[in-house]
Design an enzyme around this catalytic site. Structure first.
Site, PDB file in Angstrom:
ATOM      1  N   LYS A  35       0.803  -1.220   0.000  1.00  0.00           N
ATOM      2  CA  LYS A  35       0.000   0.000   0.000  1.00  0.00           C
ATOM      3  C   LYS A  35       0.841   1.277   0.000  1.00  0.00           C
ATOM      4  O   LYS A  35       0.463   2.280  -0.611  1.00  0.00           O
ATOM      5  CB  LYS A  35      -0.957   0.007   1.198  1.00  0.00           C
ATOM      6  CG  LYS A  35      -2.082  -1.018   1.092  1.00  0.00           C
ATOM      7  CD  LYS A  35      -3.074  -0.838   2.225  1.00  0.00           C
ATOM      8  CE  LYS A  35      -4.245  -1.787   2.088  1.00  0.00           C
ATOM      9  NZ  LYS A  35      -5.284  -1.558   3.123  1.00  0.00           N
TER      10      LYS A  35
ATOM     11  N   ASP B  74     -10.350   2.933   1.677  1.00  0.00           N
ATOM     12  CA  ASP B  74     -10.604   2.497   3.058  1.00  0.00           C
ATOM     13  C   ASP B  74     -11.368   3.560   3.846  1.00  0.00           C
ATOM     14  O   ASP B  74     -12.368   3.266   4.501  1.00  0.00           O
ATOM     15  CB  ASP B  74      -9.286   2.178   3.763  1.00  0.00           C
ATOM     16  CG  ASP B  74      -8.662   0.877   3.278  1.00  0.00           C
ATOM     17  OD1 ASP B  74      -9.417  -0.007   2.836  1.00  0.00           O
ATOM     18  OD2 ASP B  74      -7.433   0.752   3.330  1.00  0.00           O
TER      19      ASP B  74
END
Length: 284
Positions: free
Chosen positions: A64, A100
């Site tokens: 990420k 997210d």
């Protein structure tokens, strides 16, 4: 056209089931598969993906943050978070997003009926998930996001990323939690305390008594479906929400990026939730 989720490990990921169910509900025959990419292999993967018709992928650990310098463009929220979990090929350029935080905000609105705008929030933790959620809440107009972490330096580092200057670092002591909860309409747990197979747990839950009537408790954990934190909150008459709606909503947002168009999020969420329930897997 094909889609993937990459990581190491990644073969346990729910993403193929979730995204596959949503694509099927749309009547689209687009394959979505898990692909193991080890740390250090991202440059080779990006070249391979472009040559082999991969038009988008989700990224999990350990990629990420490592993706950031390799992409052609990064969405501003993902840039402030310092991590991406969704990457799309747009006109030959790799563009990164982070869904997210947006998934958490959508879950709060749908599951607890809480809009972040004007809210004071006590948030526990300062890891990757905490960073995404805290900055998304700030971007959505939260009045204040108190970031409580055992290591103040990590909380301070998170808060420095907030361009809106609404996130503030605090310690994790029981007295501090109680004081902050008195001012908060929402408590968000972004730690692993209470997760299945996690040996650690909250020392006590007295800080929940300080939350005002009508407040909500959002635990990003969804295995078990009701952590002890949520059980204690429910017994006190507080609104509760686990992390499953966030998982579903972030997947829906990722698919919108992949297809580059808005979707019926309620219908997509129903398809995704059904796929998760069919799997009965604790992994994420």
């Amino acid at each position: 056209m094909s889609l993937q989720v990459i990581g190491d490990p990644v073969l346990h990921s729910k993403s193929p089931a979730i995204q596959g169910a949503m694509l099927a509900a749309l009547g689209l025959e687009i394959p979505y598969t898990a692909h193991v990419v080890r740390r250090g292999e991202l440059p080779q993967y990006l070249a391979w993906a472009k040559e082999n018709g991969v038009t988008g992928f989700n990224a999990t650990m350990p990629h990420k943050e490592d993706l950031l310098p390799l992409l052609d463009e990064i969405d501003p929220l993902a840039q402030s978070i310092g991590a991406v979990n969704t990457v799309c090929l747009r006109e030959g350029r790799w563009v990164g997003f982070n869904t997210d935080g947006g998934g958490a905000v959508a879950a709060l609105r749908d599951g607890l009926g809480l809009d972040p705008a004007g809210l004071t929030v006590t948030l526990l933790g300062a890891g990757g998930a905490a960073k995404a959620v805290a900055l998304a809440l700030s971007a959505a107009g939260a009045e204040r996001v108190w970031v409580c972490n055992r290591t103040m330096e990590r909380g301070e580092a998170l808060c420095r990323r907030d361009p809106h200057l609404r996130a503030m670092p605090m310690d994790f002591s029981p007295a501090t939690l109680a004081n902050l909860c008195r001012e908060s309409r929402l408590l968000v747990n972004c730690t692993n305390l209470g997760m299945a197979d996690c040996p650690r747990q909250f020392a006590n839950f007295d800080f929940l008594d300080a939350l005002p009537q009508g407040a909500g408790v959002f635990d990003l954990i969804y295995h078990p479906a009701e952590t002890e934190l949520l059980a204690q909150a429910r017994r006190r008459g507080l609104g509760t929400l686990n992390g499953l709606p966030m998982l579903v909503n972030q997947a829906v947002l990722a698919l919108e990026h992949f297809l580059d168009r808005p979707l019926d999020r309620k219908a997509m969420g129903s398809a995704a939730a059904a796929a998760i329930n069919d799997r009965h897997s604790p992994n994420c």
